[in-house]
Design an enzyme around this catalytic site. Sequence first.
Site, mmCIF file in Angstrom:
data_model
loop_
_atom_site.group_PDB
_atom_site.id
_atom_site.type_symbol
_atom_site.label_atom_id
_atom_site.label_comp_id
_atom_site.label_asym_id
_atom_site.label_seq_id
_atom_site.Cartn_x
_atom_site.Cartn_y
_atom_site.Cartn_z
ATOM 1 N N ALA A 1 0.887 -1.184 0.000
ATOM 2 C CA ALA A 1 0.000 0.000 0.000
ATOM 3 C C ALA A 1 0.915 1.221 0.000
ATOM 4 O O ALA A 1 1.145 1.850 1.017
ATOM 5 C CB ALA A 1 -0.898 -0.031 1.233
ATOM 6 N N PRO B 1 1.934 7.811 -1.221
ATOM 7 C CA PRO B 1 2.669 8.411 -2.340
ATOM 8 C C PRO B 1 4.095 7.917 -2.514
ATOM 9 O O PRO B 1 4.727 8.255 -3.509
ATOM 10 C CB PRO B 1 2.649 9.904 -1.992
ATOM 11 C CG PRO B 1 2.579 9.941 -0.488
ATOM 12 C CD PRO B 1 1.754 8.751 -0.095
ATOM 13 N N GLY B 2 4.615 7.146 -1.560
ATOM 14 C CA GLY B 2 5.918 6.529 -1.826
ATOM 15 C C GLY B 2 7.026 6.846 -0.839
ATOM 16 O O GLY B 2 8.184 6.540 -1.103
ATOM 17 N N GLY B 3 6.691 7.430 0.302
ATOM 18 C CA GLY B 3 7.728 7.730 1.291
ATOM 19 C C GLY B 3 8.486 6.473 1.694
ATOM 20 O O GLY B 3 9.713 6.387 1.612
ATOM 21 N N LYS B 4 7.723 5.462 2.084
ATOM 22 C CA LYS B 4 8.373 4.232 2.568
ATOM 23 C C LYS B 4 8.912 3.426 1.394
ATOM 24 O O LYS B 4 9.933 2.751 1.513
ATOM 25 C CB LYS B 4 7.401 3.441 3.429
ATOM 26 C CG LYS B 4 7.013 4.221 4.694
ATOM 27 C CD LYS B 4 6.040 3.463 5.560
ATOM 28 C CE LYS B 4 5.659 4.241 6.804
ATOM 29 N NZ LYS B 4 4.658 5.317 6.561
ATOM 30 N N GLU C 1 -0.127 0.269 -5.455
ATOM 31 C CA GLU C 1 -1.129 1.204 -4.923
ATOM 32 C C GLU C 1 -2.462 0.918 -5.598
ATOM 33 O O GLU C 1 -2.539 0.830 -6.825
ATOM 34 C CB GLU C 1 -0.680 2.652 -5.168
ATOM 35 C CG GLU C 1 -1.744 3.692 -4.921
ATOM 36 C CD GLU C 1 -2.371 3.647 -3.525
ATOM 37 O OE1 GLU C 1 -1.628 3.480 -2.525
ATOM 38 O OE2 GLU C 1 -3.604 3.766 -3.432
ATOM 39 N N ARG D 1 -3.313 7.813 -7.282
ATOM 40 C CA ARG D 1 -2.212 7.758 -6.309
ATOM 41 C C ARG D 1 -1.067 6.892 -6.838
ATOM 42 O O ARG D 1 0.103 7.138 -6.558
ATOM 43 C CB ARG D 1 -2.726 7.232 -4.969
ATOM 44 C CG ARG D 1 -3.622 8.241 -4.251
ATOM 45 C CD ARG D 1 -4.221 7.675 -2.966
ATOM 46 N NE ARG D 1 -3.259 7.344 -1.932
ATOM 47 C CZ ARG D 1 -2.698 8.214 -1.105
ATOM 48 N NH1 ARG D 1 -2.997 9.490 -1.189
ATOM 49 N NH2 ARG D 1 -1.841 7.804 -0.184
ATOM 50 N N CYS E 1 -0.699 4.995 10.962
ATOM 51 C CA CYS E 1 -0.475 6.305 11.561
ATOM 52 C C CYS E 1 -1.684 6.665 12.412
ATOM 53 O O CYS E 1 -2.172 7.789 12.378
ATOM 54 C CB CYS E 1 -0.172 7.361 10.505
ATOM 55 S SG CYS E 1 -1.498 7.600 9.312
HETATM 56 N N1 SAM Z 1 3.293 3.918 2.543
HETATM 57 C C1 SAM Z 1 2.845 5.178 1.986
HETATM 58 C C2 SAM Z 1 3.951 6.188 2.137
HETATM 59 O O1 SAM Z 1 4.819 6.003 3.002
HETATM 60 O O2 SAM Z 1 3.979 7.161 1.378
HETATM 61 C C3 SAM Z 1 1.540 5.615 2.594
HETATM 62 C C4 SAM Z 1 0.439 4.596 2.445
HETATM 63 S S1 SAM Z 1 -1.129 5.120 3.014
HETATM 64 C C5 SAM Z 1 -0.956 5.045 4.723
HETATM 65 C C6 SAM Z 1 -2.122 3.721 2.662
HETATM 66 C C7 SAM Z 1 -2.410 3.472 1.199
HETATM 67 O O3 SAM Z 1 -3.240 2.327 1.087
HETATM 68 C C8 SAM Z 1 -3.137 4.597 0.501
HETATM 69 O O4 SAM Z 1 -2.382 5.073 -0.583
HETATM 70 C C9 SAM Z 1 -4.450 3.972 0.035
HETATM 71 O O5 SAM Z 1 -4.859 4.422 -1.234
HETATM 72 C C10 SAM Z 1 -4.105 2.492 -0.013
HETATM 73 N N2 SAM Z 1 -5.269 1.596 0.117
HETATM 74 C C11 SAM Z 1 -6.545 1.923 0.415
HETATM 75 N N3 SAM Z 1 -7.324 0.841 0.399
HETATM 76 C C12 SAM Z 1 -6.541 -0.208 0.093
HETATM 77 C C13 SAM Z 1 -6.772 -1.595 -0.081
HETATM 78 N N4 SAM Z 1 -7.975 -2.128 0.084
HETATM 79 N N5 SAM Z 1 -5.726 -2.366 -0.405
HETATM 80 C C14 SAM Z 1 -4.499 -1.838 -0.559
HETATM 81 N N6 SAM Z 1 -4.216 -0.536 -0.399
HETATM 82 C C15 SAM Z 1 -5.233 0.271 -0.092
#
Ligand code: SAM
Length: 298
Positions: free
Chosen positions: A77, A80-83, A101, A106, A199
């Site tokens: 998941a 935007p790609g930080g991790k 993603e 996104r 988070c």
């Molecule tokens: N790891 C990312 C970063 O560090 O930039 C942030 C990820 S964010 C907390 C969670 C992500 O999960 C979102 O981009 C969201 O669109 C995605 N998401 C939402 N529903 C999902 C699903 N059912 N399965 C997988 N990913 C999903």
Amino acid sequence: GLRINALKIDPKAWQALRPFPLEPVPWCPTGFYYSADSRPGKHPYHAAGLYYIQEPSAMAAVEMLDVQPGETVLDLAAAPGGKATQAGAALQGDGLLLVNEIHPGRAAVLAENVERFGIRNAVVTNERPDRLAERFPAFFDKILVDAPCSGEGMFRKEPQAVEEWSPDNVRRCASRQDAILDEAAKMLKPGGKLVYSTCTFSPEENEGTVARFLDRHPDFQLVRHRLAAYFAPGRPDWGDGRPGLADCVRIWPHRVRGEGHFVALLVKSAEEEACFGRHATGSENRRGQGWTGTGRSA
Ligand code: SAM
């Protein structure tokens, strides 16, 4: 905070070149705090991919995944790609990074960030976790599930997270997390590591999600990471009471310089491989230096 890109710049050279006053983030060797007035996101260095603007607490999850060059790594998941960019930098161009993603818009931003960071051994996908699991059974050495969550840890930083919060949303997030983690479990090699992070503060999405996962997946074990020393332990009493939940990490914004986060490190048993008579259980065991599936710390 910002995290410098070791694929493009030597962290030591950065110390000499830096245009901004920086202070190290204790739990991430490439992470730094910048002062509020320096605005590194506007600098051409940012456009050149020399660093990623990243909240310091968010740097802990990939550090706890201990990504090593040569491994196959999935960020399930990822936008935007930080991790994802942090994991890509840790691979140092050697191995494979699959960053996924589910939302198309996104996913496009994710692809841009991966490209800006210069990660050449990455594949970006826009898929549902269950569809990926069909294609990649027991494929990855390391998997990150930085789950969609109710975002309570971002309340201070993002007022919108407050507006979107509701008890129903917490419950929906918890059940979505269960489903995503089940697919992640299928894609992890025996002996592989899975980091689950959010988070948010809500027990249902943190200790609760981990406890439910362990009930459904007895082949996984929670492991305490050495970086846990920087943070507060998980709360067994906020899950189902099992003492091992203390090996999770809670990052409290009033205790450290960072926002609210939760991280759990889970290791899949290497047993299945032994049954099939193969020798190697994962990149770490191949190198003879890693976790054996019986310990409680990493
Ligand atoms: N790891 C990312 C970063 O560090 O930039 C942030 C990820 S964010 C907390 C969670 C992500 O999960 C979102 O981009 C969201 O669109 C995605 N998401 C939402 N529903 C999902 C699903 N059912 N399965 C997988 N990913 C999903």
